[in-house]
Write an enzyme that holds these catalytic residues in place. Structure first.
Site, mmCIF file in Angstrom:
data_model
loop_
_atom_site.group_PDB
_atom_site.id
_atom_site.type_symbol
_atom_site.label_atom_id
_atom_site.label_comp_id
_atom_site.label_asym_id
_atom_site.label_seq_id
_atom_site.Cartn_x
_atom_site.Cartn_y
_atom_site.Cartn_z
ATOM 1 N N HIS A 81 0.855 -1.184 0.000
ATOM 2 C CA HIS A 81 0.000 0.000 0.000
ATOM 3 C C HIS A 81 0.891 1.233 0.000
ATOM 4 C CE1 HIS A 81 -4.118 1.530 0.729
ATOM 5 N NE2 HIS A 81 -3.481 2.583 1.198
ATOM 6 N N ASP A 99 -14.097 2.379 6.947
ATOM 7 C CA ASP A 99 -13.056 3.257 6.409
ATOM 8 C C ASP A 99 -13.580 4.079 5.232
ATOM 9 O OD1 ASP A 99 -10.285 4.243 6.208
ATOM 10 O OD2 ASP A 99 -10.441 3.318 4.227
ATOM 11 N N ARG A 151 -13.258 12.564 6.070
ATOM 12 C CA ARG A 151 -11.954 13.186 6.356
ATOM 13 C C ARG A 151 -11.506 14.052 5.196
ATOM 14 N NH1 ARG A 151 -8.251 8.392 7.034
ATOM 15 N NH2 ARG A 151 -6.616 9.940 7.089
ATOM 16 N N SER A 182 -6.800 3.703 9.072
ATOM 17 C CA SER A 182 -7.436 3.540 7.760
ATOM 18 C C SER A 182 -6.699 2.480 6.925
ATOM 19 C CB SER A 182 -7.417 4.898 7.042
ATOM 20 O OG SER A 182 -7.636 4.766 5.665
ATOM 21 N N LYS A 198 -7.703 -1.915 6.463
ATOM 22 C CA LYS A 198 -7.966 -2.504 5.144
ATOM 23 C C LYS A 198 -6.985 -3.629 4.835
ATOM 24 C CE LYS A 198 -7.840 1.568 3.276
ATOM 25 N NZ LYS A 198 -7.922 2.835 2.599
HETATM 26 N N1 URA Z 1 -4.586 6.033 2.173
HETATM 27 C C1 URA Z 1 -5.587 5.424 2.845
HETATM 28 O O1 URA Z 1 -6.085 4.387 2.435
HETATM 29 N N2 URA Z 1 -6.010 6.002 3.991
HETATM 30 C C2 URA Z 1 -5.485 7.131 4.475
HETATM 31 O O2 URA Z 1 -5.913 7.586 5.513
HETATM 32 C C3 URA Z 1 -4.449 7.747 3.750
HETATM 33 C C4 URA Z 1 -4.006 7.168 2.592
#
Ligand code: URA
Length: 408
Positions: free
Chosen positions: A81, A160, A167, A182, A186
């Site tokens: 990620h 999320d 947000r 967040s 995931k």
């Molecule tokens: N990427 C995400 O999935 N969540 C965040 O809060 C910031 C970047």
């Protein structure tokens, strides 16, 4: 009481699991309103969270949906990620490389919002490419060809999705604990054994300083430990755009060049090789130098590019139909010198202005517009040299974007 919880956080006090659970699940079922959640998020943004609060909230996010069981896949399953940046197309390069080495990559990615683009939008610029695979299709494809890049399924950490959207429009995106919750919720729900996070800092990233990036890395590792997930982090610079292209179809074309071994020496290629090598090491073990050799060989032999073609075909895309706008303008050097800076944030703002990204969730985007840089930091230029080619639908005022480049 809802307001008691907001006030407690406003005063910088620690919230219990029960209070967080009540508040966040209350938001999902409509009892807590947008304005109340916005207020709590801002209090968290200003006052931070203790590690205990972060662990509680991560659990609440994970438990809001399903957790994928990937135990049917052989060996160690890795996931990656990025915290996001300008021109960040690393997933599209890395996933086929790693899969071509026999390591399954099931990657769920997001759409772009604001100036940081999303992998899903970029892949959608390939006519026909489907980003909404069902759970069954995902499992079938990863078993068959070792690679999937699709949108996040609705059942994974749905909390999320709701909180991130809020947000985004309430100035609370750059909170370290909220980013950690967040992303980690995931990734943990996604079922991989080992997780690699590329944390970016700089003017084109969510976090501006390296120190903040290090703090986020440490927090994510602590969360990983609780769930027995090996979390590796790489901290990378996002003051300069990644690679030469920013804009959806332009970025896919750049990915193809890298996978064909045509782009070997820029910040993007170097980062992709670093990340892919690290993923190979996480999955197979061994020395990082040997993993890097495997990655380079996957590119040189054409196996990585073939895997990319296999991926696109499996998801219905037609690579030959990829296009960029026929209309373009150039940004040229106004003096002789050396390129000292290329501002990531300003390139991101230009690509937004062109329509490559969306300002609100509902906006539609142009896939074929964007910016192609012709220079890198450190290059020498003469007056009149092309610095960038700007592909557009509606003619932009490039005078306003002269400050993208600093020439000294
Ligand atoms: N990427 C995400 O999935 N969540 C965040 O809060 C910031 C970047």
């Amino acid at each position: 009481m809802i307001t008691d919880i907001i006030n407690k956080k406003r005063l910088g006090k620690e919230l219990t699991f029960h209070e967080l659970d009540m508040f966040f699940n209350g938001y999902l079922n409509g009892e807590v309103k947008d304005y109340q959640m916005s207020s709590l998020l801002m209090a968290i943004c200003i006052n931070g969270m203790s590690d205990e609060e972060v662990f509680s909230l991560t659990k609440i996010f994970i438990d809001s949906g399903d957790t994928l069981d990937l135990s049917f896949l052989p060996g160690i399953v890795v996931d990656k990620h990025s915290t996001g940046g300008i021109g960040d197309k690393t997933t599209m390069v890395i996933a086929p490389i790693v899969a071509s080495l026999g390591i399954p990559m099931l990657k769920m990615s997001g759409r772009g919002l604001g100036y940081t683009g999303g992998t899903i939008d970029k892949l959608e610029s390939i006519p026909g490419y489907r980003v909404n695979l069902s759970d069954e299709e995902i499992i079938h494809q990863v078993k068959n060809i070792d690679v999937v890049i699709t949108g996040q399924t609705a059942s994974l950490a749905p909390m999320d999705k709701e909180i991130y959207a809020l947000r985004d429009v309430t100035g609370t995106v750059s909170s370290i604990p909220l980013i950690a919750v967040s992303i980690m919720s995931k990734k943990i729900a996604g079922g991989a054994d080992k997780i690699l996070i590329d944390i970016k800092y700089g003017n084109g990233a969510l976090l501006t300083t390296k120190k903040d990036a290090e703090e986020l890395a440490s927090l994510m590792k602590k969360i990983g430990k609780i769930y027995q997930k090996d979390v590796h982090t790489i901290i990378s610079d996002m003051n300069t755009p990644l690679g030469f292209c920013v804009g959806n179809s332009l970025e896919v074309l750049e990915v193809i060049d890298i996978l064909k071994g045509k782009e070997t020496n820029n910040n993007l290629t170097k980062l992709c090789i670093t990340l892919a090598s690290e993923l190979v090491r996480m999955a197979k073990g061994g020395l990082i130098e040997d993993c890097q050799d495997m990655v380079m060989d996957a590119i040189k032999s054409g196996r990585a590019y073939n895997k990319f073609l296999e991926l696109v075909k499996a998801q219905g895309g037609d690579i030959s139909a990829l296009s960029v706008s026929k209309k373009y303008k150039y940004i040229k050097a106004e003096k002789r010198g050396v390129v000292d800076k290329i501002s990531a944030i300003r390139v991101g703002e230009l690509s937004m202005m062109l329509g490559a990204g969306r300002k609100t969730k509902e906006d539609s985007i142009y896939y074929d517009v964007g910016v192609k840089l012709y220079v890198q930091v450190g290059d020498k230029v003469k007056k009149g040299d092309i610095l960038a080619k700007v592909y557009y639908k509606h003619a932009p005022h490039l005078q306003d974007f002269k400050d993208i480049f600093v020439i000294k």
